[in-house]
Design a protein around this motif. Structure first.
Motif, PDB file in Angstrom:
ATOM      1  N   GLN A  51     -43.529 -24.224  26.588  1.00  0.00           N
ATOM      2  CA  GLN A  51     -44.742 -24.723  27.239  1.00  0.00           C
ATOM      3  C   GLN A  51     -44.641 -26.230  27.511  1.00  0.00           C
ATOM      4  N   VAL A  52     -44.014 -26.951  26.598  1.00  0.00           N
ATOM      5  CA  VAL A  52     -43.806 -28.388  26.793  1.00  0.00           C
ATOM      6  C   VAL A  52     -42.976 -28.616  28.048  1.00  0.00           C
ATOM      7  N   THR A  53     -41.921 -27.821  28.217  1.00  0.00           N
ATOM      8  CA  THR A  53     -41.073 -27.995  29.407  1.00  0.00           C
ATOM      9  C   THR A  53     -41.837 -27.662  30.685  1.00  0.00           C
ATOM     10  N   GLN A  54     -42.723 -26.687  30.618  1.00  0.00           N
ATOM     11  CA  GLN A  54     -43.530 -26.350  31.798  1.00  0.00           C
ATOM     12  C   GLN A  54     -44.450 -27.506  32.178  1.00  0.00           C
ATOM     13  N   ALA A  66     -37.926 -37.502  32.242  1.00  0.00           N
ATOM     14  CA  ALA A  66     -36.678 -37.427  31.474  1.00  0.00           C
ATOM     15  C   ALA A  66     -36.874 -37.951  30.056  1.00  0.00           C
ATOM     16  N   ASN A  67     -37.582 -39.061  29.910  1.00  0.00           N
ATOM     17  CA  ASN A  67     -37.802 -39.626  28.579  1.00  0.00           C
ATOM     18  C   ASN A  67     -38.640 -38.700  27.705  1.00  0.00           C
ATOM     19  N   LEU A  68     -39.686 -38.123  28.288  1.00  0.00           N
ATOM     20  CA  LEU A  68     -40.530 -37.210  27.510  1.00  0.00           C
ATOM     21  C   LEU A  68     -39.777 -35.944  27.114  1.00  0.00           C
ATOM     22  N   MET A  69     -38.958 -35.421  28.025  1.00  0.00           N
ATOM     23  CA  MET A  69     -38.193 -34.209  27.706  1.00  0.00           C
ATOM     24  C   MET A  69     -37.119 -34.499  26.659  1.00  0.00           C
ATOM     25  N   ALA A  70     -36.472 -35.646  26.756  1.00  0.00           N
ATOM     26  CA  ALA A  70     -35.468 -36.008  25.757  1.00  0.00           C
ATOM     27  C   ALA A  70     -36.124 -36.189  24.386  1.00  0.00           C
ATOM     28  N   ALA A  71     -37.254 -36.888  24.347  1.00  0.00           N
ATOM     29  CA  ALA A  71     -37.964 -37.087  23.082  1.00  0.00           C
ATOM     30  C   ALA A  71     -38.452 -35.751  22.522  1.00  0.00           C
ATOM     31  N   SER A  72     -38.904 -34.873  23.401  1.00  0.00           N
ATOM     32  CA  SER A  72     -39.360 -33.545  22.966  1.00  0.00           C
ATOM     33  C   SER A  72     -38.209 -32.760  22.350  1.00  0.00           C
ATOM     34  N   ALA A  73     -37.049 -32.818  22.990  1.00  0.00           N
ATOM     35  CA  ALA A  73     -35.877 -32.096  22.479  1.00  0.00           C
ATOM     36  C   ALA A  73     -35.428 -32.664  21.141  1.00  0.00           C
ATOM     37  N   ILE A  74     -35.430 -33.984  21.028  1.00  0.00           N
ATOM     38  CA  ILE A  74     -35.005 -34.618  19.775  1.00  0.00           C
ATOM     39  C   ILE A  74     -35.931 -34.218  18.628  1.00  0.00           C
ATOM     40  N   LEU A  75     -37.240 -34.321  18.851  1.00  0.00           N
ATOM     41  CA  LEU A  75     -38.185 -33.962  17.782  1.00  0.00           C
ATOM     42  C   LEU A  75     -38.186 -32.463  17.506  1.00  0.00           C
ATOM     43  N   ILE A  85     -33.042 -25.110  21.730  1.00  0.00           N
ATOM     44  CA  ILE A  85     -33.494 -26.294  22.467  1.00  0.00           C
ATOM     45  C   ILE A  85     -32.778 -26.381  23.808  1.00  0.00           C
ATOM     46  N   TYR A  86     -31.452 -26.208  23.801  1.00  0.00           N
ATOM     47  CA  TYR A  86     -30.702 -26.317  25.061  1.00  0.00           C
ATOM     48  C   TYR A  86     -31.016 -25.178  26.021  1.00  0.00           C
ATOM     49  N   ARG A  87     -31.445 -24.060  25.488  1.00  0.00           N
ATOM     50  CA  ARG A  87     -31.844 -22.950  26.357  1.00  0.00           C
ATOM     51  C   ARG A  87     -33.164 -23.263  27.063  1.00  0.00           C
ATOM     52  N   LEU A  88     -34.029 -24.028  26.410  1.00  0.00           N
ATOM     53  CA  LEU A  88     -35.360 -24.294  26.940  1.00  0.00           C
ATOM     54  C   LEU A  88     -35.490 -25.615  27.699  1.00  0.00           C
ATOM     55  N   VAL A  89     -34.739 -26.613  27.302  1.00  0.00           N
ATOM     56  CA  VAL A  89     -34.854 -27.935  27.912  1.00  0.00           C
ATOM     57  C   VAL A  89     -33.635 -28.174  28.797  1.00  0.00           C
ATOM     58  N   GLN A  90     -33.877 -28.495  30.048  1.00  0.00           N
ATOM     59  CA  GLN A  90     -32.781 -28.727  30.992  1.00  0.00           C
ATOM     60  C   GLN A  90     -31.967 -29.940  30.562  1.00  0.00           C
ATOM     61  N   ARG A  91     -30.674 -29.730  30.421  1.00  0.00           N
ATOM     62  CA  ARG A  91     -29.801 -30.817  29.986  1.00  0.00           C
ATOM     63  C   ARG A  91     -29.774 -31.955  30.995  1.00  0.00           C
ATOM     64  N   ASP A  92     -29.773 -31.621  32.277  1.00  0.00           N
ATOM     65  CA  ASP A  92     -29.680 -32.674  33.284  1.00  0.00           C
ATOM     66  C   ASP A  92     -30.896 -33.594  33.255  1.00  0.00           C
ATOM     67  N   VAL A  93     -32.061 -33.049  32.953  1.00  0.00           N
ATOM     68  CA  VAL A  93     -33.259 -33.884  32.839  1.00  0.00           C
ATOM     69  C   VAL A  93     -33.129 -34.801  31.637  1.00  0.00           C
ATOM     70  N   MET A  94     -32.665 -34.254  30.525  1.00  0.00           N
ATOM     71  CA  MET A  94     -32.493 -35.057  29.316  1.00  0.00           C
ATOM     72  C   MET A  94     -31.471 -36.166  29.533  1.00  0.00           C
ATOM     73  N   GLN A  95     -30.403 -35.870  30.267  1.00  0.00           N
ATOM     74  CA  GLN A  95     -29.333 -36.843  30.460  1.00  0.00           C
ATOM     75  C   GLN A  95     -29.789 -38.039  31.288  1.00  0.00           C
ATOM     76  N   GLU A  96     -30.871 -37.908  32.019  1.00  0.00           N
ATOM     77  CA  GLU A  96     -31.405 -39.027  32.788  1.00  0.00           C
ATOM     78  C   GLU A  96     -32.226 -39.969  31.915  1.00  0.00           C
ATOM     79  N   SER A  97     -32.518 -39.556  30.710  1.00  0.00           N
ATOM     80  CA  SER A  97     -33.369 -40.327  29.821  1.00  0.00           C
ATOM     81  C   SER A  97     -32.645 -41.545  29.254  1.00  0.00           C
TER      82      SER A  97
END
Length: 149
Positions: A51-54, A66-75, A85-97
């Motif tokens: 839901q966070v990713t949506q 990107a920053n919010l998704m990276a922080a979400s994945a980290i926490l 986590i990697y199944r739900l959060v797009q890696r490319d979005v996180m990598q822009e963070s």
């Protein structure tokens, strides 16, 4: 309420919020709180991260997203396994963070320090790690200075 007891002294009162006791859905209401949703109270933390990713996908500004998704994945890593986590959060979005890039830079510098200690040629490992020769030389100088202290 703020009160001055002595000149230059302030008193602050605040409440401690235990994230795990708050309903996770509360964090979905405010984009800045999205990273805390996976830590909130929910029956299914993986579903909450989905839901966070949506909600995150609806954020138009790419750096903020990107920053919010990276922080979400980290926490989320405090509660969920890496593969979930990697199944739900797009890696490319996180990598822009900037957060993600900072972590990568720190890892590269740690590898570079180890290679420098091992006596590997600067040009060889600069090309291997993606660090510039100048960055490697700065690390080498920092290491020499800290060894002398």
């Amino acid at each position: 309420m703020l009160r001055s007891h002595l000149e230059g002294e302030l008193r602050y009162d605040f409440d401690v919020v235990r994230l795990w006791e708050q309903p996770a859905s509360l964090f979905l209401q405010y984009p800045g709180l999205l990273p805390f949703a996976a830590l909130g109270q929910s029956a299914d933390p993986a579903e909450m991260l989905r839901q966070v990713t949506q909600v995150g996908d609806q954020i138009e500004e790419p750096t903020t997203q990107a920053n919010l998704m990276a922080a979400s994945a980290i926490l989320a890593g405090l509660r969920l396994e890496e593969d979930v986590i990697y199944r739900l959060v797009q890696r490319d979005v996180m990598q822009e963070s900037v957060i993600y890039r900072s972590i990568q830079r720190d890892e590269k510098q740690a590898i570079a320090r180890n290679l420098l200690r091992g006596g590997v040629n600067i040009n060889l490992f600069a090309s291997s790690t993606g660090l510039s020769i100048e960055e490697v030389q700065q690390l080498q100088q920092q290491m020499n200075e800290s060894a002398q202290s």
